[in-house]
Structures are given as C-alpha cells and as structure tokens.
Design a protein around this motif. Structure first.
Motif, short mmCIF file in Angstrom:
data_model
loop_
_atom_site.label_atom_id
_atom_site.label_comp_id
_atom_site.label_asym_id
_atom_site.label_seq_id
_atom_site.Cartn_x
_atom_site.Cartn_y
_atom_site.Cartn_z
N GLU A 24 -35.44 0.28 4.04
CA GLU A 24 -36.65 0.65 3.30
C GLU A 24 -37.92 0.49 4.14
OE1 GLU A 24 -34.38 -1.46 1.82
OE2 GLU A 24 -33.99 -0.75 -0.24
N ALA A 25 -37.81 -0.15 5.31
CA ALA A 25 -38.97 -0.31 6.18
C ALA A 25 -39.31 0.98 6.92
CB ALA A 25 -38.71 -1.43 7.20
N PHE A 26 -38.44 2.01 6.75
CA PHE A 26 -38.64 3.30 7.40
C PHE A 26 -38.57 4.42 6.37
CE2 PHE A 26 -36.74 0.37 10.40
CZ PHE A 26 -37.51 0.53 11.55
N ASP A 27 -39.03 5.59 6.77
CA ASP A 27 -38.83 6.79 5.97
C ASP A 27 -37.58 7.48 6.48
OD1 ASP A 27 -41.00 6.50 4.26
OD2 ASP A 27 -42.38 7.54 5.60
N ILE A 28 -36.52 7.41 5.71
CA ILE A 28 -35.23 7.97 6.12
C ILE A 28 -35.25 9.48 5.98
CG2 ILE A 28 -32.74 7.95 5.70
CD1 ILE A 28 -33.86 5.27 6.71
N ALA A 29 -34.87 10.18 7.06
CA ALA A 29 -34.82 11.64 7.01
C ALA A 29 -33.42 12.10 6.60
CB ALA A 29 -35.19 12.24 8.36
N CYS A 30 -32.40 11.60 7.28
CA CYS A 30 -31.05 12.07 7.01
C CYS A 30 -30.03 11.22 7.75
CB CYS A 30 -30.90 13.53 7.43
SG CYS A 30 -31.13 13.80 9.22
N ILE A 31 -28.79 11.45 7.45
CA ILE A 31 -27.68 10.95 8.26
C ILE A 31 -27.22 12.13 9.10
CG2 ILE A 31 -25.25 10.26 8.19
CD1 ILE A 31 -25.97 8.45 5.82
N ALA A 32 -27.33 11.98 10.41
CA ALA A 32 -27.08 13.09 11.33
C ALA A 32 -25.62 13.23 11.73
CB ALA A 32 -27.94 12.91 12.59
N GLY A 33 -24.83 12.23 11.43
CA GLY A 33 -23.42 12.27 11.80
C GLY A 33 -22.75 10.98 11.34
N VAL A 34 -21.45 10.98 11.35
CA VAL A 34 -20.69 9.78 10.98
C VAL A 34 -19.58 9.58 12.00
CG1 VAL A 34 -19.26 8.65 9.23
CG2 VAL A 34 -21.16 10.13 8.52
N ASP A 35 -19.54 8.40 12.58
CA ASP A 35 -18.51 8.09 13.57
C ASP A 35 -17.16 7.96 12.88
OD1 ASP A 35 -16.96 7.21 15.66
OD2 ASP A 35 -17.85 5.22 15.77
N LYS A 36 -16.28 8.90 13.14
CA LYS A 36 -14.92 8.86 12.61
C LYS A 36 -13.92 8.65 13.74
CE LYS A 36 -15.75 10.08 8.22
NZ LYS A 36 -15.34 9.27 7.03
N GLY A 37 -14.45 8.22 14.89
CA GLY A 37 -13.61 8.12 16.06
C GLY A 37 -13.16 6.72 16.41
N ALA A 38 -13.51 5.72 15.59
CA ALA A 38 -13.15 4.35 15.91
C ALA A 38 -11.67 4.08 15.59
CB ALA A 38 -14.02 3.38 15.13
N ILE A 39 -11.03 3.30 16.43
CA ILE A 39 -9.67 2.85 16.16
C ILE A 39 -9.56 1.37 16.53
CG2 ILE A 39 -8.64 5.12 16.57
CD1 ILE A 39 -7.67 4.03 19.30
N PHE A 40 -8.55 0.72 16.00
CA PHE A 40 -8.20 -0.63 16.43
C PHE A 40 -7.14 -0.48 17.52
CE2 PHE A 40 -9.40 -4.16 13.29
CZ PHE A 40 -10.62 -3.57 13.01
N VAL A 41 -7.37 -1.15 18.65
CA VAL A 41 -6.40 -1.12 19.75
C VAL A 41 -6.02 -2.55 20.12
CG1 VAL A 41 -7.10 1.09 20.73
CG2 VAL A 41 -8.28 -0.99 21.45
N ALA A 42 -4.79 -2.69 20.57
CA ALA A 42 -4.28 -3.97 21.06
C ALA A 42 -4.03 -3.86 22.56
CB ALA A 42 -3.00 -4.36 20.34
N SER A 43 -4.28 -4.95 23.27
CA SER A 43 -4.02 -4.97 24.72
C SER A 43 -2.53 -5.01 24.98
CB SER A 43 -4.69 -6.19 25.35
OG SER A 43 -4.06 -7.38 24.91
N GLN A 44 -2.15 -4.59 26.16
CA GLN A 44 -0.73 -4.60 26.54
C GLN A 44 -0.18 -6.03 26.54
OE1 GLN A 44 0.18 -3.31 30.62
NE2 GLN A 44 1.79 -2.00 29.77
N ASP A 45 -1.00 -6.98 26.99
CA ASP A 45 -0.56 -8.37 27.05
C ASP A 45 -0.34 -8.99 25.68
OD1 ASP A 45 -0.69 -8.16 29.76
OD2 ASP A 45 -2.48 -9.39 30.03
N ALA A 46 -0.96 -8.41 24.65
CA ALA A 46 -0.82 -8.98 23.30
C ALA A 46 0.58 -8.77 22.75
CB ALA A 46 -1.84 -8.34 22.36
#
Length: 324
Positions: free
Chosen positions: A116-138
C-alpha cells in the motif's frame, strides 16, 4: 426476479462504463514524454531482472520511449523500494519487484512498508519456473524419499535459503504441508545455492528450473517437484507437489509499482502497455526460451487482490521469520 436481473445488468453496464472511462483517461494522458527509469530489486542475470528487461524492451517498441533498467540489489529489496518511494511521483520512476520484497519483507519485519506504500499498476508476470531440487550427495531422487527421510530424522536434511526471503517462505510452507522438519541454512543468492548444491554443502533448494536445468539433465541434481497448481509443461516431466500428495502451491508474481501519489491515468496507462506486451507472441517466446515461464498478467484491481491474499497467507509465518 426481473428486477434482480435488470439491477445486475445495470451494475455490469455501469462497471463497464467506468472501465471504459478509465481507459479513455489513460489513453489521453501525455506519458511517457521522456525515458522512464525502472528500478529492479535484484542483481542482473536472474529471473526478476530478466522479466524487467523484457518489459523494458517491448515498452520501447510500443511507446517509442526508452525504459532504463537500474539494478538496486540489497536489503532484501528494501534499498530499491526506498529509492522509488522517495522519487518524484511524476510517472518517470517505476519499481519492478515481487512478493519476496513487497510481502515477505513486511511479514519478516525487514520493512514497515507494505504494498500500500506504492501505487500498484499491475502484475507483469508470474514465476512458474521454480522447482525443488536435491543435491546428488543427498541421495534423494523423489519427493517421497525426501518426506520419508525428513520424517525419520527431523532436521537432518538441509534446505538452502536466504533467511527472511521468499525462498524461506517456500521452505516453511513445504515443512508445514508435508509434515516434516528441515534444517534451514542461509545459503545466499541463487548462484551461491547452486554452487552449494553441487558441492554437497546443502541437500535441498528451491530454484528456478532454468538455473539448474543442465545439472538436472546431467544427473548432478534431482528435480523433486514444482509448486504450481497445474504442471508448467515447459519444465518437462517434473510433477507438481499436488500430484505427489503434498498440497503445496506458491506463486511469485512480478509487480510493477509507482511512487504513491502518481497520476492514476499514468498508472492505468502503464498497466495497459504491459497487457499489450503480454499479448505479443515474440515476448511469450522469449519468456519460454529463457526461463521456462508462461505469460501471465493481472490488471491493477486483480494485482491488489492477489497481493492482499498473499499477505494473509504469509502472515502465519510471521513469528518464525522474525525469530531468524
């Protein structure tokens, strides 16, 4: 019944008239008249910076005016936010941010400001590219293996994050919804987390697929799931958490905002320009190619509703975030 229908139709027509009038005012405003600065809360090279630069590129094509990207990282996005908040409300300075700054910082107590401290114009995109990954050593190849190991030995699996950040919220939500306890480790930025995963210093991380795709395909990391309500097919054969019986979904919307007090016609015009950008096939292709991200857009009213709900959802983690 007829009166109710007439009233509903009248209400809809009034609403459409208001929107049309608002659009007409936005179209008439003489903006932009010179280059516009967009202040990005992240360093160059990441998904937030990429989305801002795509917006700037097509903004120039549509308006004929340059949008100059300025990266102001640090303080969890508070430095960039303060810079824009203190700028003249003349439409020539824009904040490009996401819920990790606008919402998480407020919840975590890193900032007294909310969206609310800003004047919001829009949401320009949504990150749908995140995944959970595990290391090989795990030694973890599937989500079920992660859950089983975490339940058998609570706190034994390390989750790399930046404390008080969006990735921290992701980890906390997963813990709650999967009924497990992870060891939260402050592992730094995305690039630092990737290095830590490859070196076996952390077991688990929530990272954009584009940043780890080569390692997943090469076998150095295992993709466990994507926290989307439906599969982002651009991520290949990575299943959602919901498909694997963990009802975990979380979005990271990219938000375009102006200093408080900016002419509403300018705010609406920017929202309209961003909508035009999202309708351009070449823009969609660049998102797909670089960050496996589908096109998404929410106008001003929808954006504020999304941010309000997100804040309500995140507030349950307030005490945990502030204790770190």
């Amino acid at each position: 019944m007829k009166k109710t229908i007439r009233a509903s139709l009248l209400s809809a027509l009034v609403g459409m008239g208001a929107l049309s009038a608002q659009s007409a005012v936005a179209a008439d405003v003489n903006w932009p008249t010179r280059p516009v600065q967009v202040v990005v809360i992240a360093n160059p090279g990441g998904d937030t910076d990429f989305n801002a630069r795509m917006m700037a590129k097509y903004f120039n094509q549509i308006t004929g005016k340059n949008m100059v990207v300025t990266n102001v990282a640090g303080g969890g996005g508070t430095l960039a936010a303060e810079q824009v908040k203190g700028a003249a409300a003349d439409g020539n300075t824009i904040l490009f941010t996401h819920t990790g700054q606008l919402i998480v910082n407020e919840v975590a107590g890193l900032s007294e400001d909310s969206f609310e401290a800003f004047d919001i114009a829009c949401i320009a995109g949504v990150d749908k590219g995140a995944i959970f990954v595990a290391s090989q050593d795990a030694g973890i190849k599937t989500l079920q293996e992660l859950v089983d190991k975490a339940k058998a030995n609570p706190g034994s699996i390390s989750y790399g994050t930046e404390m008080g950040s969006f990735s921290h919220i992701q980890g906390l939500m997963f813990e709650q919804l999967a009924g497990v306890k992870l060891k939260m480790v402050d592992a730094g930025t995305v690039s630092e987390k990737v290095v830590a995963l490859l070196g076996g210093r952390i077991d688990l991380g929530a990272i954009s697929y584009g940043s780890v795709q080569d390692y997943v395909q090469g076998g150095q990391m295992a993709a466990l799931g994507q926290p989307n309500s439906e599969r982002n097919e651009l991520l290949g054969d990575v299943p959602t958490f919901k498909e694997q019986s963990v009802d975990f979904t979380i979005d990271k919307p990219y938000v375009v905002a102006f200093p408080k007090g900016t002419d509403p016609a300018i705010v609406q015009k920017m929202a309209g320009i961003m909508q035009q950008i999202t309708e351009m096939p070449e823009y969609a292709e660049e998102l797909k190619k670089s960050f496996k991200q589908p096109v998404a857009y929410h106008d001003t009213e929808e954006a504020i509703a999304v941010l309000s709900k997100t804040r309500d959802d995140f507030m349950q983690y307030k005490d945990v975030l502030r204790a770190k």
